[in-house]
Motif scaffolding. Structure first.
Motif, short mmCIF file in Angstrom:
data_model
loop_
_atom_site.label_atom_id
_atom_site.label_comp_id
_atom_site.label_asym_id
_atom_site.label_seq_id
_atom_site.Cartn_x
_atom_site.Cartn_y
_atom_site.Cartn_z
N SER A 82 0.82 -1.22 0.00
CA SER A 82 0.00 0.00 0.00
C SER A 82 0.85 1.26 0.00
O SER A 82 0.31 2.37 -0.10
N GLN A 83 2.16 1.14 0.12
CA GLN A 83 3.04 2.31 0.23
C GLN A 83 3.93 2.52 -0.99
O GLN A 83 4.62 3.54 -1.09
N THR A 84 3.93 1.59 -1.91
CA THR A 84 4.87 1.61 -3.02
C THR A 84 4.24 2.18 -4.28
O THR A 84 3.13 1.81 -4.67
N CYS A 85 4.97 3.08 -4.92
CA CYS A 85 4.51 3.71 -6.16
C CYS A 85 4.97 2.88 -7.35
O CYS A 85 5.89 2.07 -7.26
N LYS A 86 4.35 3.10 -8.50
CA LYS A 86 4.74 2.36 -9.70
C LYS A 86 6.15 2.71 -10.15
O LYS A 86 6.78 1.94 -10.87
N CYS A 87 6.65 3.88 -9.69
CA CYS A 87 8.03 4.25 -10.02
C CYS A 87 9.03 3.53 -9.13
O CYS A 87 10.25 3.63 -9.34
N LYS A 118 5.87 5.64 3.65
CA LYS A 118 4.60 5.56 4.36
C LYS A 118 3.72 6.77 4.07
O LYS A 118 2.49 6.67 3.99
N ALA A 119 4.35 7.93 3.88
CA ALA A 119 3.60 9.17 3.64
C ALA A 119 2.95 9.20 2.26
O ALA A 119 2.14 10.09 1.97
N ASN A 120 3.29 8.24 1.40
CA ASN A 120 2.66 8.20 0.08
C ASN A 120 1.16 8.01 0.18
O ASN A 120 0.40 8.48 -0.67
N ARG A 121 0.72 7.29 1.23
CA ARG A 121 -0.70 7.00 1.38
C ARG A 121 -1.31 7.83 2.48
O ARG A 121 -0.78 7.95 3.58
N ASN A 122 -2.47 8.41 2.17
CA ASN A 122 -3.25 9.15 3.16
C ASN A 122 -4.71 8.75 3.00
O ASN A 122 -5.42 9.28 2.16
N GLY A 123 -5.16 7.81 3.82
CA GLY A 123 -6.53 7.31 3.69
C GLY A 123 -6.69 6.56 2.39
O GLY A 123 -5.93 5.65 2.08
N ILE A 124 -7.69 6.97 1.59
CA ILE A 124 -7.91 6.30 0.30
C ILE A 124 -7.14 7.01 -0.82
O ILE A 124 -7.29 6.65 -1.99
N HIS A 161 -6.14 6.00 -6.56
CA HIS A 161 -6.88 5.49 -5.39
C HIS A 161 -5.96 4.53 -4.64
O HIS A 161 -5.37 3.62 -5.23
N ALA A 162 -5.84 4.70 -3.33
CA ALA A 162 -4.87 3.93 -2.55
C ALA A 162 -5.14 2.42 -2.59
O ALA A 162 -4.20 1.62 -2.71
N ASP A 163 -6.41 2.03 -2.49
CA ASP A 163 -6.72 0.60 -2.51
C ASP A 163 -6.48 0.00 -3.89
O ASP A 163 -6.09 -1.16 -4.01
N LEU A 164 -6.74 0.79 -4.92
CA LEU A 164 -6.46 0.33 -6.28
C LEU A 164 -4.96 0.15 -6.48
O LEU A 164 -4.51 -0.82 -7.10
N ASN A 165 -4.18 1.08 -5.94
CA ASN A 165 -2.73 0.94 -6.02
C ASN A 165 -2.26 -0.34 -5.32
O ASN A 165 -1.39 -1.05 -5.80
N ILE A 167 -3.03 -3.29 -7.56
CA ILE A 167 -2.07 -3.37 -8.67
C ILE A 167 -0.76 -3.97 -8.20
O ILE A 167 -0.17 -4.84 -8.86
N ASN A 168 -0.29 -3.53 -7.01
CA ASN A 168 0.96 -4.06 -6.48
C ASN A 168 0.84 -5.53 -6.08
O ASN A 168 1.80 -6.30 -6.20
N ILE A 169 -0.34 -5.92 -5.61
CA ILE A 169 -0.57 -7.33 -5.29
C ILE A 169 -0.54 -8.16 -6.56
O ILE A 169 0.03 -9.26 -6.58
N ALA A 170 -1.15 -7.64 -7.64
CA ALA A 170 -1.11 -8.37 -8.92
C ALA A 170 0.32 -8.56 -9.40
O ALA A 170 0.66 -9.60 -9.97
#
Length: 369
Positions: A286-291, A296-302, A314-318, A321-324
């Protein structure tokens, strides 16, 4: 007669549970319990059930032990437009017409043409209706597709699935409202010392949650099939309930949501469709960007916004994607998760229940929508 069989079978199971020679028991042991006639097929299956439950579940007493039949002692037949199931009773073997829904009839047809094998079956009563639940075994051909879909479970959104540029969202708002309503009702009943009513409400809520999980899992697997998915990836649920701490958020009423049950339903439905299920280490999904930047500060709620490249999503969508992508690596299947489809129940009365198509609970989005 069914009720009488159940009473006898329950008494026999409780007597058997304390018998010193349980492990050596055969159908002849019933003669030590009672001189009345009772089908040996049911006796043998009850012995198996009692052995299993006293050994693995440490069961000491059975409130109700329904009559079970092994794969050789019940039979399904089709007569015209309806089906019958036959099994031994106190008097003789009988065939009973059954009411089936569309998807149940399809499995019964596969039983008749030999493409699935029948296992044990159970006769039981629920809410004034008699049911005959059967288990089946069949081979599933794995799908050749290699496309992976990620499923992220959480409190603000119960589930978010992502594959390619498409995603499927299941909001928690309505579920959280229902959970709060049940909680308030339990509090009122508890203050009034109506403990029996409190337990009934709890059972009703559990059934409702199970129904919602069935509908969500079915839509997720159908979404995967529609998008050519060969692998569904889900994360282990360690720490899922720590993701929401604010008393104001809608998800607070979902801390006791049956996430493990939902994962189990997704897993067995996927496997029945030939889709492989893999488990992902949830660390930093939930904290990792596609780059590749992780903070941890990358995510704020949703809301997700990368502090390095500015990417927003959207944080949950991200997370989905990372889980996939399994960015944290694959892990072993959780030991507590037991996959395998539940029995197919057909009930023994003339009242059908209509269409079995689940209502649409999720919202499909493209990546930019």
């Amino acid at each position: 007669m069914y009720k009488q069989m159940t009473e006898v079978n329950t008494a026999f199971a409780n007597w058997l549970a304390t018998h010193p020679d349980l492990n050596k028991a055969t159908s002849k042991i019933f003669q030590d319990f009672s001189s009345q006639r009772f089908p040996s097929a049911i006796v043998n299956q009850t012995i198996r059930e009692v052995k299993s439950q006293t050994k693995h579940q440490k069961t000491k007493q059975f409130r109700k032990q329904w009559c079970c039949f092994n794969n050789q002692n019940w039979k399904v037949e089709r007569k015209g437009d309806f089906y019958t199931v036959s099994f031994p009773t106190l008097e003789k073997r009988i065939g009973v017409p059954v009411v089936t829904r569309t998807y149940q009839a399809a499995w019964l047809d596969r039983l008749l043409d030999g493409t699935v094998k029948q296992g044990a079956a159970k006769l039981y009563k629920k809410r004034k209706k008699w049911y005959f639940a059967i288990t089946i075994t069949f081979e599933v051909e794995p799908r050749k597709e290699t496309k992976a879909m990620g499923v992220d479970l959480g409190l603000r959104y119960i589930a978010v699935a992502s594959v390619g540029t498409k995603s499927l969202f299941f909001k928690s708002n309505q579920c959280a409202f229902v959970r709060r309503r049940y909680a308030a009702l339990r509090r009122r009943l508890g203050k009034a010392k109506k403990l029996h009513a409190v337990r009934k409400i709890g059972d009703k809520e559990s059934r409702w949650m199970k129904g919602v999980n069935h509908k969500i899992s079915r839509q997720i697997v159908n979404f995967a099939l529609a998008n050519g998915v060969g692998v569904i990836r889900m994360e282990e649920l360690t720490g899922i309930r720590k993701r929401a701490t604010s008393a104001k958020e809608a998800g607070r009423s979902l801390h006791s949501w049956a996430f493990h049950q939902l994962q189990t339903m997704i897993a067995y439905k996927a496997e029945m469709a030939g889709i492989r299920v893999e488990w992902v280490n949830p660390t930093y999904t939930s904290q990792t960007c596609k780059c590749g930047h992780r903070e941890k500060a990358n995510r704020n709620g949703i809301h997700f916004q990368c502090k390095k490249c500015g990417y927003t999503i959207h944080a949950d969508l991200n997370g989905a994607i990372n889980i996939a992508k399994a960015i944290s690596g694959l892990s072993a299947e959780p030991s507590a998760l037991v996959t395998g489809a539940p029995p197919i129940g057909v009930h023994l009365n003339p009242m059908g229940r209509g269409d079995d198509t689940p209502p649409n609970l999720g919202v499909v989005r493209t990546r930019n929508g």
